[in-house]
Design a protein around this motif. Structure first.
Motif, PDB file in Angstrom:
ATOM      1  N   SER A 119     -65.521  62.344  61.448  1.00 14.27           N
ATOM      2  CA  SER A 119     -64.738  62.748  60.252  1.00 14.27           C
ATOM      3  C   SER A 119     -63.660  63.430  60.544  1.00 14.27           C
ATOM      4  CB  SER A 119     -65.476  62.800  59.028  1.00 14.27           C
ATOM      5  OG  SER A 119     -66.228  64.031  58.991  1.00 14.27           O
TER       6      SER A 119
ATOM      7  N   GLY B  52     -60.971  62.328  62.763  1.00 15.07           N
ATOM      8  CA  GLY B  52     -60.119  61.357  62.133  1.00 15.07           C
ATOM      9  C   GLY B  52     -59.067  62.359  61.351  1.00 15.07           C
ATOM     10  N   ALA B  53     -59.788  63.410  60.748  1.00  6.79           N
ATOM     11  CA  ALA B  53     -58.809  64.341  59.875  1.00  6.79           C
ATOM     12  C   ALA B  53     -57.579  64.901  61.012  1.00  6.79           C
ATOM     13  CB  ALA B  53     -59.610  65.496  59.282  1.00  6.79           C
TER      14      ALA B  53
ATOM     15  N   GLN C 188     -56.399  63.547  63.840  1.00  7.46           N
ATOM     16  CA  GLN C 188     -55.647  62.851  64.300  1.00  7.46           C
ATOM     17  C   GLN C 188     -54.680  62.562  63.165  1.00  7.46           C
ATOM     18  OE1 GLN C 188     -58.179  59.157  65.032  1.00  7.46           O
ATOM     19  NE2 GLN C 188     -58.112  59.849  67.028  1.00  7.46           N
ATOM     20  N   TYR C 189     -54.860  62.465  61.763  1.00  4.33           N
ATOM     21  CA  TYR C 189     -54.065  62.581  60.789  1.00  4.33           C
ATOM     22  C   TYR C 189     -52.973  63.478  60.785  1.00  4.33           C
ATOM     23  CZ  TYR C 189     -52.046  62.258  56.194  1.00  4.33           C
ATOM     24  OH  TYR C 189     -51.167  62.040  54.951  1.00  4.33           O
ATOM     25  N   LEU C 190     -53.708  64.818  61.209  1.00  9.64           N
ATOM     26  CA  LEU C 190     -52.854  65.961  61.044  1.00  9.64           C
ATOM     27  C   LEU C 190     -51.881  66.026  62.532  1.00  9.64           C
ATOM     28  CD1 LEU C 190     -52.421  68.659  59.714  1.00  9.64           C
ATOM     29  CD2 LEU C 190     -54.103  69.777  61.323  1.00  9.64           C
ATOM     30  N   THR C 191     -52.087  65.309  63.526  1.00 11.82           N
ATOM     31  CA  THR C 191     -51.009  65.382  64.464  1.00 11.82           C
ATOM     32  C   THR C 191     -49.692  64.774  64.060  1.00 11.82           C
ATOM     33  OG1 THR C 191     -51.774  63.084  65.293  1.00 11.82           O
ATOM     34  CG2 THR C 191     -52.967  65.045  66.284  1.00 11.82           C
ATOM     35  N   ASN C 192     -49.522  63.981  63.123  1.00  8.85           N
ATOM     36  CA  ASN C 192     -48.266  63.578  62.702  1.00  8.85           C
ATOM     37  C   ASN C 192     -47.339  64.864  62.524  1.00  8.85           C
ATOM     38  OD1 ASN C 192     -48.920  60.646  62.584  1.00  8.85           O
ATOM     39  ND2 ASN C 192     -49.788  60.920  60.572  1.00  8.85           N
TER      40      ASN C 192
ATOM     41  N   THR D 295     -51.818  67.476  69.744  1.00 10.45           N
ATOM     42  CA  THR D 295     -51.846  66.084  70.139  1.00 10.45           C
ATOM     43  C   THR D 295     -52.918  65.841  71.345  1.00 10.45           C
ATOM     44  OG1 THR D 295     -49.820  65.492  68.910  1.00 10.45           O
ATOM     45  CG2 THR D 295     -50.824  63.813  70.245  1.00 10.45           C
TER      46      THR D 295
END
Length: 126
Positions: A33, A36-37, A39-43, A49
């Motif tokens: 989890s 996953g969070a 990975q979302y933050l890499t935007n 990244t």
């Protein structure tokens, strides 16, 4: 993880993550989890990244060394929470690209790692 001491870099220099490092962890929910969070933050945080990609490769079999790397990345984010994309209007539409390749860098399967970034003017677009 409140009151964190900020880390200057998202990872430890010259430290390779491997499948066979240290003791396997038993609770996959927290590690997965958290990744996953991240990975979302890499935007909006391209500076993390590469490290998030490295940590994502161990979702199936992760150890306490991998979890320590995740905590270091969170400490880095704590100290740089005001960083992000800087998109500025500019009449310069020149395209610049930079790349980096590390041949056989992965210690587990000897695969190569490649990365690139593309700028239009002074703005990172890819």
């Amino acid at each position: 993880m409140s009151d964190l001491k900020a880390a200057p870099l998202p990872s430890i220099m010259n430290k390779q993550l491997s499948l066979n490092s240290d003791t396997p962890l038993t609770d996959p929910l927290l590690y997965r989890s958290t990744i996953g969070a991240l990975q979302y933050l890499t935007n909006t945080r391209p500076d993390i990244t590469f490290m998030v990609n490295q940590l994502s490769q161990f979702l199936k079999c992760f150890t306490d060394t991998h979890w320590a790397a995740v905590k270091r990345l969170i400490r880095y984010l704590s100290g740089t929470k005001h960083y992000g994309f800087c998109i500025q209007p500019n009449s310069d539409l020149s395209i610049s690209a930079f790349s980096n390749v590390d041949w056989a860098a992965n210690v587990d399967d000897r695969k190569s790692i490649a990365a690139y970034c593309v700028f239009i003017g002074g703005t990172l677009v890819s």
